[in-house]
Design an enzyme around this catalytic site. Structure first.
Site, mmCIF file in Angstrom:
data_model
loop_
_atom_site.group_PDB
_atom_site.id
_atom_site.type_symbol
_atom_site.label_atom_id
_atom_site.label_comp_id
_atom_site.label_asym_id
_atom_site.label_seq_id
_atom_site.Cartn_x
_atom_site.Cartn_y
_atom_site.Cartn_z
ATOM 1 N N GLY A 2 -1.550 10.830 1.253
ATOM 2 C CA GLY A 2 -1.779 9.702 0.775
ATOM 3 C C GLY A 2 -2.342 9.664 -0.573
ATOM 4 C CE1 TYR B 234 5.102 -0.504 8.497
ATOM 5 C CE2 TYR B 234 3.992 -2.172 6.916
ATOM 6 C CZ TYR B 234 5.294 -1.828 7.513
ATOM 7 O OH TYR B 234 6.346 -2.321 7.249
ATOM 8 C CE1 TYR C 267 -12.280 4.757 2.572
ATOM 9 C CE2 TYR C 267 -11.146 6.003 4.051
ATOM 10 C CZ TYR C 267 -11.893 6.029 3.229
ATOM 11 O OH TYR C 267 -12.730 7.213 2.831
ATOM 12 C CB THR D 65 -7.037 -4.435 2.815
ATOM 13 O OG1 THR D 65 -6.747 -5.091 1.568
ATOM 14 C CG2 THR D 65 -6.618 -5.311 3.892
ATOM 15 C CE1 TYR E 140 -1.866 -2.831 4.451
ATOM 16 C CE2 TYR E 140 -2.891 -4.349 3.121
ATOM 17 C CZ TYR E 140 -2.998 -3.117 3.732
ATOM 18 O OH TYR E 140 -3.608 -2.403 3.285
ATOM 19 C CE LYS F 233 -6.050 -1.618 6.689
ATOM 20 N NZ LYS F 233 -5.957 -0.067 7.096
#
Length: 298
Positions: free
Chosen positions: A14, A64, A102, A104, A128, A132
């Site tokens: 990634g 994802y 990680y 967001t 999303y 997260k």
């Protein structure tokens, strides 16, 4: 280094994972795992792989990330973004390893115009962000050695991201409508990898002597490039820097560009804690972009 426990990097193909594999070189042997090496949707596989490798550090750059598709695949997104980090945290704690994970800016509701701090109330607007946030909560609940870096607007010289999309569209169109009422900090994948490597290097050097210090400072940190801009201004800066003079960028509102997932208007993150604890300060987003554009892969 032969007997040194390795560093595992997930999501190694990634945007961030690829740069991490390079940035972490020299600290310990690197075990780079792409989706074929470790599928985060398979929780039993996570346990098996971590136990087979026995790392000193796990850096989880896999996720994802299909924000709009997550609206219709929230269960899968939650398994990868929420359940899997919890399992990684459990396995890291079992072998006394550090987990770096990680997250967001999308864990916040995007209200106001001040940069969000690590302890501000969360309130994700989309699936999303919810998944997260679930991952953050799962890692914290385990209680092992962990660092979670929230970042925003990640891009790189390769892959599918805003920068590469704009450069592609500039070859196809003369006019582009770009959202101008969402504000954040475009963050170069190399910036994330470089600052992560600084922290991991410090951990590898003094984890034994400073174990209590690391326990006191585990938790969430914000990690973005400095400064702020809109998607529209980011696009205009990209085109100016790449001499795409024939592309007209027209500012529009989020309402004029509806998407399945609602995006926050305010994605600003305060990086003060990262500096206060680790003495690290990322360069301005414009500097990051300029350096990324010098990458021959761009």
């Amino acid at each position: 280094m032969r007997d040194t426990p390795p560093i595992v990097v997930t999501g190694a193909n990634g945007q961030v994972g690829f740069e991490l594999v390079r940035a972490l070189q020299g600290l310990a042997p690197i075990v780079a795992l792409d989706r074929h090496g470790l599928d985060l949707a398979d929780l039993d596989s996570i346990r098996r792989v971590v136990r087979d490798i026995g790392p000193a550090v796990i850096v989880n750059a896999a996720a994802y990330t299909a924000v709009d598709r997550a609206e219709s695949e929230e269960a899968l997104a939650r398994r990868i973004n929420g359940d899997a980090p919890g399992v990684l945290a459990e396995e890291a704690k079992r072998i006394d390893a550090l987990l770096v994970h990680y997250s967001t800016d999308y864990v916040f509701d995007g209200c106001g115009d001040a940069p969000f701090r690590e302890d501000d109330p969360t309130g994700p607007l989309n699936a999303y962000g919810r998944t997260k946030l679930a991952g953050e909560q799962a890692v914290a609940a385990v209680g092992g050695e962990h660092l979670m870096f929230r970042t925003s607007w990640v891009y790189s010289a390769t892959g599918r991201n805003f920068l590469t999309t704009m450069l592609r569209l500039a070859r196809e169109r003369r006019e582009l409508n770009v959202v101008a009422d969402q504000i954040g900090a475009p963050t170069w994948s190399c910036t994330i990898a470089a600052l992560t490597a600084h922290v991991v290097a410090r951990y590898c050097a003094d984890r034994v002597e400073a174990r209590d210090w690391w326990r006191q400072h585990r938790g969430i940190y914000h990690l973005t490039n400095a400064g702020e801009t809109s998607w529209c201004d980011f696009a205009q800066t990209i085109f100016a820097a790449t001499n795409c003079k024939d592309v007209e960028v027209r500012p529009i509102t989020s309402d004029q560009y509806p998407t399945p997932a609602t995006r926050p208007h305010n994605s600003r993150l305060s990086n003060d804690k990262l500096f206060d604890v680790f003495g690290l300060r990322a360069p301005d987003w414009r500097e990051g972009l300029a350096r990324c554009l010098r990458d021959p892969r761009t």
